[in-house]
Design an enzyme around this catalytic site. Structure first.
Site, PDB file in Angstrom:
ATOM      1  N   ASN A   9      42.250  55.078  36.560  1.00 17.12           N
ATOM      2  CA  ASN A   9      42.053  53.771  35.945  1.00 17.12           C
ATOM      3  C   ASN A   9      40.564  53.427  36.004  1.00 17.12           C
ATOM      4  OD1 ASN A   9      41.754  50.888  35.666  1.00 17.12           O
ATOM      5  ND2 ASN A   9      43.967  50.714  35.881  1.00 17.12           N
ATOM      6  N   HIS A  12      37.347  49.228  36.593  1.00 22.13           N
ATOM      7  CA  HIS A  12      36.290  48.638  37.416  1.00 22.13           C
ATOM      8  C   HIS A  12      34.902  49.217  37.143  1.00 22.13           C
ATOM      9  CE1 HIS A  12      39.020  45.932  39.208  1.00 22.13           C
ATOM     10  NE2 HIS A  12      39.821  46.911  39.587  1.00 22.13           N
ATOM     11  N   HIS A  45      43.349  48.742  31.417  1.00 23.37           N
ATOM     12  CA  HIS A  45      44.155  47.538  31.259  1.00 23.37           C
ATOM     13  C   HIS A  45      43.375  46.534  30.413  1.00 23.37           C
ATOM     14  CE1 HIS A  45      46.583  44.126  33.467  1.00 23.37           C
ATOM     15  NE2 HIS A  45      46.661  44.043  32.150  1.00 23.37           N
ATOM     16  N   ARG A  47      43.257  43.129  29.475  1.00 27.32           N
ATOM     17  CA  ARG A  47      43.811  41.850  29.897  1.00 27.32           C
ATOM     18  C   ARG A  47      43.589  40.764  28.840  1.00 27.32           C
ATOM     19  NH1 ARG A  47      45.158  40.351  35.081  1.00 27.32           N
ATOM     20  NH2 ARG A  47      45.248  42.033  36.630  1.00 27.32           N
ATOM     21  N   ARG A  51      38.619  40.402  31.240  1.00 26.36           N
ATOM     22  CA  ARG A  51      37.723  40.306  32.396  1.00 26.36           C
ATOM     23  C   ARG A  51      36.997  41.622  32.691  1.00 26.36           C
ATOM     24  NH1 ARG A  51      41.881  39.413  37.379  1.00 26.36           N
ATOM     25  NH2 ARG A  51      42.614  37.803  35.954  1.00 26.36           N
ATOM     26  N   GLU A  72      47.445  49.903  29.663  1.00 20.75           N
ATOM     27  CA  GLU A  72      48.207  48.866  30.337  1.00 20.75           C
ATOM     28  C   GLU A  72      48.030  47.549  29.596  1.00 20.75           C
ATOM     29  OE1 GLU A  72      48.137  50.451  34.961  1.00 20.75           O
ATOM     30  OE2 GLU A  72      46.848  48.783  34.381  1.00 20.75           O
ATOM     31  N   THR A 103      46.967  42.938  39.741  1.00 19.87           N
ATOM     32  CA  THR A 103      48.403  42.851  39.535  1.00 19.87           C
ATOM     33  C   THR A 103      49.113  42.714  40.873  1.00 19.87           C
ATOM     34  OG1 THR A 103      48.160  44.258  37.586  1.00 19.87           O
ATOM     35  CG2 THR A 103      50.378  43.960  38.442  1.00 19.87           C
ATOM     36  N   GLU A 152      56.684  53.101  36.281  1.00 21.83           N
ATOM     37  CA  GLU A 152      55.616  53.258  37.271  1.00 21.83           C
ATOM     38  C   GLU A 152      55.937  52.332  38.426  1.00 21.83           C
ATOM     39  OE1 GLU A 152      50.792  52.766  37.896  1.00 21.83           O
ATOM     40  OE2 GLU A 152      51.569  53.300  35.917  1.00 21.83           O
ATOM     41  N   HIS A 196      49.033  51.660  42.516  1.00 23.38           N
ATOM     42  CA  HIS A 196      48.504  50.365  42.931  1.00 23.38           C
ATOM     43  C   HIS A 196      48.139  50.418  44.406  1.00 23.38           C
ATOM     44  CE1 HIS A 196      47.369  46.298  41.848  1.00 23.38           C
ATOM     45  NE2 HIS A 196      47.687  45.958  43.089  1.00 23.38           N
TER      46      HIS A 196
END
Length: 243
Positions: A9, A12, A45, A47, A51, A72, A103, A152, A196
């Protein structure tokens, strides 16, 4: 027992970019480095509040990835429209709240009206669909009934327990995840992924559960990259699966 695939992922990387409002570091370039280092897929993801990942990132990533995109997104008309336009290999439907830092748990699919229709529209467009859920038998059975291609399992409670050094909670959550995987595989051929909060220090116990197809890992891996570089962080995470 097969070693799970690694989906990285890259959200970030975008968080770091957006902190200064500049064009670097580039999430797309980061994703390509992850692929070259051995990641089998890239997760991002998009969003509602944008963000970290932005629309342009998604569209550019779709053009340049050499493995596969796992997008996502929340169960909204806006996200459905974007997914049908981009056509990623996978969509993972996740819960989303404006105020959350990350999440906080799995999607409550049993209480989402019209979710089956939503999944069907994605699948008709050639997109495989995963549902991000807690390791709960009822949620798993509902996902299977809805015709999802994968689930998942949310590993956040397990991961937090490892950070707190709560051995009893770790054992409890690990048992819960193992039971969830076994139940899903006994009911159908649905793929079972997980993710996660996983780190190099806690991932092995999850990676070694028979039946897990893929682990999606972001924050810890990008954090490792600050100290060891992105390529080495991907390789180190894959090695940690075997520890």
């Amino acid at each position: 027992m097969n070693t799970p695939l690694l989906g990285v992922n890259i959200d970030h990387i975008a968080t770091l970019r957006n902190a200064r409002g500049v064009g670097y570091p580039c999430p797309i370039e980061g994703a390509l480095i992850c692929e070259q280092a051995g990641a089998e897929g890239i997760t991002l993801h998009l969003r509602e509040d944008r963000r970290h990942i932005r629309d342009a990132d998604v569209y550019e990533m779709a053009k340049r990835l050499t493995t596969r995109m796992n997008l996502e997104m929340a169960v909204t008309d806006e996200m459905l429209s974007i997914a049908l336009d981009v056509r990623p290999a996978w969509v993972c439907l996740v819960p989303e709240k404006r105020q959350e830092l990350t999440t906080e748990g799995g999607l409550d699919i049993a209480n989402l009206p019209n979710l089956g229709e939503f999944i069907g529209q994605l699948q008709t467009a050639g997109i495989q669909v995963s549902l991000f859920i807690d390791p709960d038998i009822h949620q798993i059975d509902t996902a299977i009934a809805l015709g999802a291609d994968a689930i998942e399992l949310h590993t956040g409670t397990y991961a937090h327990a490892t950070l707190d050094d709560d051995t009893a909670k770790v054992a409890d959550e690990l048992g819960r995840i193992k039971a969830a995987v076994a139940h899903a595989k006994s009911k159908s051929d649905i793929l079972v992924n997980a993710g996660h909060g996983l780190t190099r220090q806690n991932v092995a116990a999850i990676a070694q559960i028979d039946g897990i197809h893929e682990l999606n890992i972001g924050h810890a891996l990008i954090s490792d990259a600050v100290f060891m570089g992105l390529e080495q962080a991907v390789k180190a995470m894959k090695q940690a699966f075997l520890a």
